[in-house]
Design an enzyme around this catalytic site. Structure first.
Site, PDB file in Angstrom:
ATOM      1  N   TYR A 173      -2.749  -9.299   9.688  1.00  0.00           N
ATOM      2  CA  TYR A 173      -2.983 -10.700   9.355  1.00  0.00           C
ATOM      3  C   TYR A 173      -3.697 -11.428  10.498  1.00  0.00           C
ATOM      4  O   TYR A 173      -4.617 -12.211  10.258  1.00  0.00           O
ATOM      5  CB  TYR A 173      -1.672 -11.396   8.983  1.00  0.00           C
ATOM      6  CG  TYR A 173      -0.972 -10.753   7.810  1.00  0.00           C
ATOM      7  CD1 TYR A 173      -1.689 -10.319   6.691  1.00  0.00           C
ATOM      8  CD2 TYR A 173       0.401 -10.561   7.812  1.00  0.00           C
ATOM      9  CE1 TYR A 173      -1.051  -9.718   5.618  1.00  0.00           C
ATOM     10  CE2 TYR A 173       1.043  -9.969   6.735  1.00  0.00           C
ATOM     11  CZ  TYR A 173       0.313  -9.546   5.645  1.00  0.00           C
ATOM     12  OH  TYR A 173       0.946  -8.955   4.584  1.00  0.00           O
ATOM     13  N   VAL A 209       0.862  -1.182   0.000  1.00  0.00           N
ATOM     14  CA  VAL A 209       0.000   0.000   0.000  1.00  0.00           C
ATOM     15  C   VAL A 209       0.900   1.233   0.000  1.00  0.00           C
ATOM     16  O   VAL A 209       1.884   1.299   0.744  1.00  0.00           O
ATOM     17  CB  VAL A 209      -0.940   0.015   1.229  1.00  0.00           C
ATOM     18  CG1 VAL A 209      -1.763   1.286   1.286  1.00  0.00           C
ATOM     19  CG2 VAL A 209      -1.853  -1.212   1.216  1.00  0.00           C
ATOM     20  N   GLU A 252       4.498 -15.056   4.168  1.00  0.00           N
ATOM     21  CA  GLU A 252       5.619 -14.705   5.034  1.00  0.00           C
ATOM     22  C   GLU A 252       5.600 -13.200   5.247  1.00  0.00           C
ATOM     23  O   GLU A 252       5.232 -12.444   4.344  1.00  0.00           O
ATOM     24  CB  GLU A 252       6.978 -15.081   4.415  1.00  0.00           C
ATOM     25  CG  GLU A 252       7.257 -16.561   4.399  1.00  0.00           C
ATOM     26  CD  GLU A 252       6.921 -17.197   3.061  1.00  0.00           C
ATOM     27  OE1 GLU A 252       6.529 -16.473   2.130  1.00  0.00           O
ATOM     28  OE2 GLU A 252       7.029 -18.428   2.954  1.00  0.00           O
TER      29      GLU A 252
END
Length: 153
Positions: free
Chosen positions: A118, A75, A106
């Site tokens: 995440y 981003v 990862e």
């Protein structure tokens, strides 16, 4: 901030390559991005500014059988903290829930913001890859989200 998530096409590649150089120490080249665009096992999506068509972020996924691997989520710095990464990740999580046994990725061990993102999306730490990143050298945290299938019995 208004944006929409669209499939990556060839016109996005120069902006995505620039974003790669801005966000990563080992960026993907335009050539690698173009290869990914035409890879039948890959899906790349873009968060596009609704007004000017500028790329605010992008994400890539490779799926083989029922396994998904998130290649990159990037981003633009001035678009961070506006839900862009979360929206991109949500697309892949919805795809995973419908089509995959799991998604994995990862992330740099020092990238606390990405790890928190995440985890918010249901990923769990599954291991460590020592020395995975080279510039600078750093371990990678392996994170996985499983999508259990309902039993039919």
């Amino acid at each position: 901030m208004y944006y929409e998530i669209v499939p990556m096409d060839r016109s996005h590649i120069p902006q995505i390559a620039a974003l790669e150089r801005e966000c990563f120490t080992d960026p993907w080249s335009e050539h690698l991005l173009e290869d990914a665009l035409f890879d039948p096992q890959a899906s790349f999506i873009v968060a596009e500014d609704g007004e000017e068509g500028n790329i605010l972020g992008y994400a890539g996924l490779h799926a083989i059988l029922d396994e998904g691997y998130i290649d990159n989520i990037a981003v633009a710095p001035d678009a961070r903290r506006h839900g862009v990464a979360s929206a991109l990740l949500d697309v892949f999580c919805r795809f995973g829930a419908a089509n995959l046994a799991f998604l994995t990725l990862e992330v740099r061990q020092s990238n606390a913001a990405a790890i928190a993102l995440y985890e918010k999306h249901g990923f769990q730490r599954a291991g460590l890859r020592p020395g995975y990143y080279q510039h600078p050298r750093e371990d990678a945290v392996i994170m996985t989200r499983e999508f259990p299938k309902e039993s039919t019995t």
